[in-house]
Design a protein around this motif. Structure first.
Motif, mmCIF file in Angstrom:
data_model
loop_
_atom_site.group_PDB
_atom_site.id
_atom_site.type_symbol
_atom_site.label_atom_id
_atom_site.label_comp_id
_atom_site.label_asym_id
_atom_site.label_seq_id
_atom_site.Cartn_x
_atom_site.Cartn_y
_atom_site.Cartn_z
ATOM 1 N N GLY A 1 0.846 -1.183 0.000
ATOM 2 C CA GLY A 1 0.000 0.000 0.000
ATOM 3 C C GLY A 1 0.879 1.229 0.000
ATOM 4 O O GLY A 1 2.108 1.135 -0.103
ATOM 5 N N TYR A 2 0.264 2.390 0.150
ATOM 6 C CA TYR A 2 1.047 3.615 0.090
ATOM 7 C C TYR A 2 2.064 3.731 1.221
ATOM 8 O O TYR A 2 3.188 4.215 0.980
ATOM 9 C CB TYR A 2 0.128 4.839 0.084
ATOM 10 C CG TYR A 2 0.909 6.122 -0.043
ATOM 11 C CD1 TYR A 2 1.526 6.460 -1.246
ATOM 12 C CD2 TYR A 2 1.074 6.974 1.045
ATOM 13 C CE1 TYR A 2 2.275 7.622 -1.372
ATOM 14 C CE2 TYR A 2 1.818 8.138 0.927
ATOM 15 C CZ TYR A 2 2.421 8.455 -0.270
ATOM 16 O OH TYR A 2 3.163 9.602 -0.379
ATOM 17 N N PRO A 3 1.746 3.284 2.467
ATOM 18 C CA PRO A 3 2.781 3.360 3.517
ATOM 19 C C PRO A 3 4.063 2.622 3.134
ATOM 20 O O PRO A 3 5.165 3.077 3.451
ATOM 21 C CB PRO A 3 2.095 2.720 4.723
ATOM 22 C CG PRO A 3 0.636 2.996 4.513
ATOM 23 C CD PRO A 3 0.447 2.852 3.021
ATOM 24 N N GLY A 4 3.927 1.481 2.448
ATOM 25 C CA GLY A 4 5.106 0.740 2.025
ATOM 26 C C GLY A 4 5.909 1.509 0.983
ATOM 27 O O GLY A 4 7.139 1.516 1.013
ATOM 28 N N LEU A 5 5.211 2.175 0.069
ATOM 29 C CA LEU A 5 5.900 2.988 -0.927
ATOM 30 C C LEU A 5 6.614 4.150 -0.260
ATOM 31 O O LEU A 5 7.782 4.434 -0.566
ATOM 32 C CB LEU A 5 4.896 3.507 -1.966
ATOM 33 C CG LEU A 5 5.428 4.550 -2.953
ATOM 34 C CD1 LEU A 5 6.612 4.016 -3.754
ATOM 35 C CD2 LEU A 5 4.315 5.005 -3.891
ATOM 36 N N ARG A 6 5.943 4.821 0.667
ATOM 37 C CA ARG A 6 6.563 5.974 1.317
ATOM 38 C C ARG A 6 7.772 5.538 2.155
ATOM 39 O O ARG A 6 8.794 6.227 2.193
ATOM 40 C CB ARG A 6 5.545 6.704 2.190
ATOM 41 C CG ARG A 6 6.104 8.003 2.762
ATOM 42 C CD ARG A 6 5.032 8.876 3.340
ATOM 43 N NE ARG A 6 4.406 8.274 4.502
ATOM 44 C CZ ARG A 6 3.535 8.920 5.293
ATOM 45 N NH1 ARG A 6 3.199 10.163 5.015
ATOM 46 N NH2 ARG A 6 2.987 8.315 6.313
ATOM 47 N N ARG A 7 7.663 4.379 2.795
ATOM 48 C CA ARG A 7 8.802 3.869 3.566
ATOM 49 C C ARG A 7 9.989 3.600 2.642
ATOM 50 O O ARG A 7 11.138 3.915 2.979
ATOM 51 C CB ARG A 7 8.386 2.596 4.303
ATOM 52 C CG ARG A 7 9.466 2.021 5.219
ATOM 53 C CD ARG A 7 8.895 0.983 6.177
ATOM 54 N NE ARG A 7 8.133 -0.048 5.479
ATOM 55 C CZ ARG A 7 6.806 -0.157 5.520
ATOM 56 N NH1 ARG A 7 6.085 0.705 6.213
ATOM 57 N NH2 ARG A 7 6.201 -1.124 4.865
ATOM 58 N N HIS A 8 9.704 3.048 1.470
ATOM 59 C CA HIS A 8 10.775 2.813 0.496
ATOM 60 C C HIS A 8 11.413 4.132 0.059
ATOM 61 O O HIS A 8 12.645 4.223 -0.047
ATOM 62 C CB HIS A 8 10.198 2.083 -0.723
ATOM 63 C CG HIS A 8 11.176 1.907 -1.846
ATOM 64 N ND1 HIS A 8 12.061 0.846 -1.912
ATOM 65 C CD2 HIS A 8 11.424 2.683 -2.945
ATOM 66 C CE1 HIS A 8 12.807 0.977 -2.997
ATOM 67 N NE2 HIS A 8 12.443 2.067 -3.644
ATOM 68 N N LEU A 9 10.592 5.147 -0.179
ATOM 69 C CA LEU A 9 11.122 6.439 -0.611
ATOM 70 C C LEU A 9 11.979 7.066 0.479
ATOM 71 O O LEU A 9 12.996 7.709 0.186
ATOM 72 C CB LEU A 9 9.979 7.376 -0.985
ATOM 73 C CG LEU A 9 9.124 6.953 -2.190
ATOM 74 C CD1 LEU A 9 8.014 7.967 -2.437
ATOM 75 C CD2 LEU A 9 9.979 6.772 -3.430
ATOM 76 N N ARG A 10 11.592 6.896 1.736
ATOM 77 C CA ARG A 10 12.382 7.462 2.836
ATOM 78 C C ARG A 10 13.707 6.734 2.988
ATOM 79 O O ARG A 10 14.738 7.351 3.247
ATOM 80 C CB ARG A 10 11.582 7.387 4.135
ATOM 81 C CG ARG A 10 10.436 8.382 4.190
ATOM 82 C CD ARG A 10 9.651 8.268 5.472
ATOM 83 N NE ARG A 10 8.621 9.300 5.551
ATOM 84 C CZ ARG A 10 7.754 9.416 6.545
ATOM 85 N NH1 ARG A 10 7.783 8.540 7.557
ATOM 86 N NH2 ARG A 10 6.856 10.375 6.533
ATOM 87 N N GLU A 11 13.684 5.420 2.803
ATOM 88 C CA GLU A 11 14.912 4.642 2.962
ATOM 89 C C GLU A 11 15.896 4.898 1.824
ATOM 90 O O GLU A 11 17.105 4.759 1.998
ATOM 91 C CB GLU A 11 14.575 3.149 3.019
ATOM 92 C CG GLU A 11 13.842 2.745 4.290
ATOM 93 C CD GLU A 11 13.342 1.311 4.250
ATOM 94 O OE1 GLU A 11 13.471 0.670 3.177
ATOM 95 O OE2 GLU A 11 12.818 0.831 5.268
ATOM 96 N N HIS A 12 15.366 5.279 0.664
ATOM 97 C CA HIS A 12 16.221 5.523 -0.504
ATOM 98 C C HIS A 12 16.126 6.972 -0.964
ATOM 99 O O HIS A 12 16.381 7.286 -2.115
ATOM 100 C CB HIS A 12 15.808 4.611 -1.659
ATOM 101 C CG HIS A 12 15.923 3.159 -1.340
ATOM 102 N ND1 HIS A 12 14.937 2.448 -0.663
ATOM 103 C CD2 HIS A 12 16.918 2.268 -1.586
ATOM 104 C CE1 HIS A 12 15.323 1.191 -0.521
ATOM 105 N NE2 HIS A 12 16.509 1.060 -1.075
ATOM 106 N N GLY A 13 15.767 7.860 -0.048
ATOM 107 C CA GLY A 13 15.536 9.258 -0.389
ATOM 108 C C GLY A 13 16.804 10.074 -0.438
ATOM 109 O O GLY A 13 17.909 9.582 -0.203
#
Length: 278
Positions: A65-77
């Motif tokens: 879901g979107y939380p998983g996408l946002r977590r990925h973006l933060r980890e690779h931001g």
């Protein structure tokens, strides 16, 4: 293209996205610095879509879901000030700064000149060379065709839609065309998608200069060359697509041994006729 924008682009590439999902992807690329911190509601508002569309977008990318996408973006931001916000100033200045950023992204993209060189070779070899651009993209197509005709022996501008467009593509194919160049800018007319489908079915290779790698008119077999448009004013600005078109012209000239002789001949005739004031 900034590091964060490049990472987002690579994350989205290879996924079959709907037009709504492409709109969300484009929004995230434009707001790469803010992307890891946007809520689904904020992203939906920025992209002009519904919140469930944002959730479906994340699932289409392979996340729960979107939380998983946002977590990925933060980890690779981004780190540090890699993606600082837009400079201060009035709306005109901000639009210009945004367009400058589009040009920086294009410059970084052209660090790999192979796609443009390959496209130039295809277009140079096509006799005739049809150049398609409707509505917002017609100015780009017309400008390209004007200069291309100085070095290419047979350039055919397709900048008007309607029932004649299909006939003109058929005529180009019968005359021996092997490739077609399309400028595709938002909002994308349905006629452009239909014309490109016709060209592909007829066996033409399609080179598309589009506002995004997620442009709805692109297909798998195309050479797609993205160049972002500016959206800060009431009407989009297209400095990067125009400059990318000029780079394509340079690549075409590199493939045409007679290009320089044609240019010199034109200059000589222009001088004889007193064509220009200077």
């Amino acid at each position: 293209m900034s590091g964060a924008s490049t990472r987002l682009q690579k994350l989205f590439e290879g996924h079959r996205l709907t037009p709504t999902q492409r709109r969300i992807a484009q929004c995230l690329v434009r707001r790469a610095g803010d992307a890891p911190f946007l809520s689904s509601v904020e992203l939906a508002e920025l992209a002009g879509v519904s919140q469930p569309s944002v959730t479906r977008f994340a699932v289409a990318l392979g996340f729960d879901g979107y939380p998983g996408l946002r977590r990925h973006l933060r980890e690779h931001g981004p780190t540090g000030t890699e993606d600082a916000g837009p400079p201060a100033g009035n709306s005109y200045q901000q639009a210009i700064h945004a367009e400058i950023e589009n040009l920086r992204m294009l410059a970084a993209q052209l660090a790999d000149p192979v796609p443009v060189a390959e496209a130039g070779a295809l277009l140079a070899a096509s006799r005739p060379l049809p150049v398609l651009g409707l509505r917002a993209a017609s100015a780009q197509a017309r400008g390209f065709a004007y200069f291309a005709a100085k070095v290419h022996p047979d350039v055919r501008l397709l900048d008007e839609g309607g029932t004649m467009l299909a006939d003109r593509i058929d005529a180009a194919v019968r005359a021996g065309a092997s490739a077609l160049l399309c400028f595709a800018l938002p909002r994308h007319p349905r006629e452009v998608a239909a014309a490109l489908d016709q060209a592909r079915t007829a066996g033409l290779r399609v080179v598309t200069v589009a506002d995004s790698a997620f442009a709805p008119v692109a297909a798998g077999g195309d050479i797609l060359l993205p160049a972002a448009v500016g959206t800060g004013l009431a009407f989009d600005t297209a400095c990067a697509p125009m400059l990318l078109g000029r780079a394509l012209l340079e690549a075409i000239c590199d493939q045409l041994p007679e290009a320089q002789a044609r240019l010199e001949e034109f200059d000589a005739r222009a001088t004889e006729r007193g064509l220009f004031l200077e």
